[in-house]
Design a protein around this motif. Structure first.
Motif, mmCIF file in Angstrom:
data_model
loop_
_atom_site.group_PDB
_atom_site.id
_atom_site.type_symbol
_atom_site.label_atom_id
_atom_site.label_comp_id
_atom_site.label_asym_id
_atom_site.label_seq_id
_atom_site.Cartn_x
_atom_site.Cartn_y
_atom_site.Cartn_z
ATOM 1 N N THR A 2 26.725 -6.491 -30.952
ATOM 2 C CA THR A 2 27.706 -6.557 -29.821
ATOM 3 C C THR A 2 28.358 -8.116 -29.631
ATOM 4 O O THR A 2 29.591 -8.190 -28.903
ATOM 5 C CB THR A 2 27.375 -6.133 -28.489
ATOM 6 O OG1 THR A 2 26.460 -7.182 -28.080
ATOM 7 C CG2 THR A 2 26.886 -4.601 -28.529
ATOM 8 N N TRP A 3 27.736 -9.108 -30.392
ATOM 9 C CA TRP A 3 28.283 -10.364 -30.453
ATOM 10 C C TRP A 3 29.505 -10.658 -31.490
ATOM 11 O O TRP A 3 30.177 -11.667 -31.392
ATOM 12 C CB TRP A 3 27.262 -11.361 -30.315
ATOM 13 C CG TRP A 3 26.516 -11.206 -31.836
ATOM 14 C CD1 TRP A 3 25.419 -10.507 -31.922
ATOM 15 C CD2 TRP A 3 26.651 -11.662 -32.985
ATOM 16 N NE1 TRP A 3 24.699 -10.455 -33.257
ATOM 17 C CE2 TRP A 3 25.796 -11.342 -33.899
ATOM 18 C CE3 TRP A 3 27.747 -12.579 -33.667
ATOM 19 C CZ2 TRP A 3 25.865 -11.679 -35.224
ATOM 20 C CZ3 TRP A 3 27.681 -12.921 -34.841
ATOM 21 C CH2 TRP A 3 26.715 -12.462 -35.744
ATOM 22 N N PRO A 6 33.431 -10.100 -30.715
ATOM 23 C CA PRO A 6 34.272 -11.344 -29.743
ATOM 24 C C PRO A 6 34.042 -12.689 -30.445
ATOM 25 O O PRO A 6 34.980 -13.706 -30.237
ATOM 26 C CB PRO A 6 33.221 -11.455 -28.471
ATOM 27 C CG PRO A 6 32.184 -10.431 -28.795
ATOM 28 C CD PRO A 6 32.617 -9.547 -29.814
ATOM 29 N N CYS A 9 36.745 -13.110 -32.967
ATOM 30 C CA CYS A 9 38.219 -13.159 -32.412
ATOM 31 C C CYS A 9 38.284 -14.765 -31.692
ATOM 32 O O CYS A 9 39.492 -15.261 -31.923
ATOM 33 C CB CYS A 9 38.262 -12.122 -31.232
ATOM 34 S SG CYS A 9 38.505 -10.448 -31.828
ATOM 35 N N ALA A 48 37.363 -15.301 -22.601
ATOM 36 C CA ALA A 48 37.593 -13.909 -23.135
ATOM 37 C C ALA A 48 35.802 -13.626 -23.533
ATOM 38 O O ALA A 48 35.580 -12.275 -23.368
ATOM 39 C CB ALA A 48 38.330 -14.039 -24.465
ATOM 40 N N VAL A 49 35.137 -14.461 -24.394
ATOM 41 C CA VAL A 49 33.888 -13.871 -24.946
ATOM 42 C C VAL A 49 33.087 -13.564 -23.903
ATOM 43 O O VAL A 49 32.146 -12.605 -23.712
ATOM 44 C CB VAL A 49 33.266 -14.838 -25.911
ATOM 45 C CG1 VAL A 49 34.472 -15.044 -27.041
ATOM 46 C CG2 VAL A 49 33.197 -16.291 -25.356
ATOM 47 N N TRP A 52 33.680 -10.089 -22.243
ATOM 48 C CA TRP A 52 33.555 -9.077 -23.111
ATOM 49 C C TRP A 52 32.457 -8.388 -22.946
ATOM 50 O O TRP A 52 31.379 -8.921 -22.575
ATOM 51 C CB TRP A 52 33.339 -9.761 -24.719
ATOM 52 C CG TRP A 52 33.906 -9.023 -25.703
ATOM 53 C CD1 TRP A 52 33.224 -7.661 -26.242
ATOM 54 C CD2 TRP A 52 34.934 -8.989 -26.683
ATOM 55 N NE1 TRP A 52 33.858 -7.028 -27.214
ATOM 56 C CE2 TRP A 52 34.973 -7.861 -27.455
ATOM 57 C CE3 TRP A 52 35.946 -9.979 -26.678
ATOM 58 C CZ2 TRP A 52 35.957 -7.650 -28.322
ATOM 59 C CZ3 TRP A 52 37.131 -9.540 -27.549
ATOM 60 C CH2 TRP A 52 37.079 -8.605 -28.497
#
Length: 276
Positions: A2-3, A6, A9, A48-49, A52
């Motif tokens: 899941t990391w 992000p 990006c 953002a991260v 997430w």
């Protein structure tokens, strides 16, 4: 994994942001915007991260860390941008690089700014690790991190305000600021910058897998500020422009840690010594 998305990006975004900063900095007098762009971009990537969606993460902790890193990026970027607007010309550190790199300036500057993008990515990832701590929220680590982060943000703001006030006084023209926080550290703004990233690492504390990686942020910031792109080039500029007056400040005031008393080794003060 899941990391991964992000993280990718954030890496692409920061690389593009610093490519834009490179286009601005190539022009004579444009380098002052480089650090402002880096601060805004790193803060935005961090928010953002951190926000997430992540399975098992505490929404409360995510929002708290996002608020802190967002404020950090906005305050620092705004401070540097306002300083750049008031003082035209290149930042002294970049002006020296322009002279040193000469005809190779554009190519080496691009590489240099991409390294800064990588540094911003490490900071954003460290914040993400801290925000995804699966421990119950709030915890003692959250409380300690919040107190330390607020202290760091206030301290850096006060240091910046004291330096502005010193420079506005016509009596201090051409002098070296050694009042307030600047009387116990030659670079209190750098100290509180490091302290902020140490505070964010506090949110990650707990026996949960890879959380210790959040310590990469304060470790990297200490190395960069004290040994690479912070104190060394700035002090070299101050010695060129202020000479003996700045050497006197070096004898009296520690370079980083805000501890009263002159820098010393084995109890003896030594001119020009720069212990961390």
């Amino acid at each position: 994994m899941t990391w991964f998305v992000p993280a990718l990006c954030a890496a692409v975004f920061l690389s593009l942001a610093m490519a834009a900063a490179w286009m601005v900095a190539r022009r004579e007098g444009g380098s002052g915007w480089t650090d402002a762009i880096w601060s805004f971009a790193t803060g935005a990537a961090g928010v953002a991260v951190v926000l997430w969606p992540a399975e098992g993460a505490s929404t409360g902790r995510q929002w708290l860390v996002a608020a802190l890193i967002g404020y950090w990026g906005g305050r620092l970027g705004g401070h540097i941008a306002s300083r750049t607007l008031l003082h035209a010309g290149d930042d002294p550190r970049y002006a020296e690089l322009r002279r040193e790199w000469a005809s190779d300036f554009d190519r080496r500057l691009f590489r240099f700014l991409q390294i800064q993008a990588l540094a911003g990515w490490v900071l954003a990832m460290s914040a993400m690790v801290a925000a995804r701590n699966p421990a119950p929220f709030p915890s003692w680590g959250d409380a300690a991190g919040l107190v330390l982060a607020v202290l760091a943000l206030i301290g850096e703001s006060v240091a910046d305000a004291q330096l502005r006030a010193f420079r506005r006084d016509p009596m201090n023209r051409g002098g070296v600021c050694d009042v307030g926080l600047w009387s116990v550290s030659r670079h209190p703004n750098y100290f509180f910058e490091w302290l902020f990233w140490l505070a964010l690492a506090m949110f990650a504390i707990g026996p949960f897998g890879w959380n210790w990686l959040a310590l990469a942020a304060p470790a990297m910031m200490y190395w960069l500020l004290v040994h690479v792109s912070g104190i060394p080039p700035l002090e070299a500029h101050m010695l060129r422009s202020r000479g003996d007056e700045y050497r006197d400040v070096q004898r009296r005031i520690r370079p980083f840690w805000p501890i009263p008393g002159p820098p010393s080794l084995n109890g003896r003060a030594r001119p020009g010594v720069r212990p961390g």
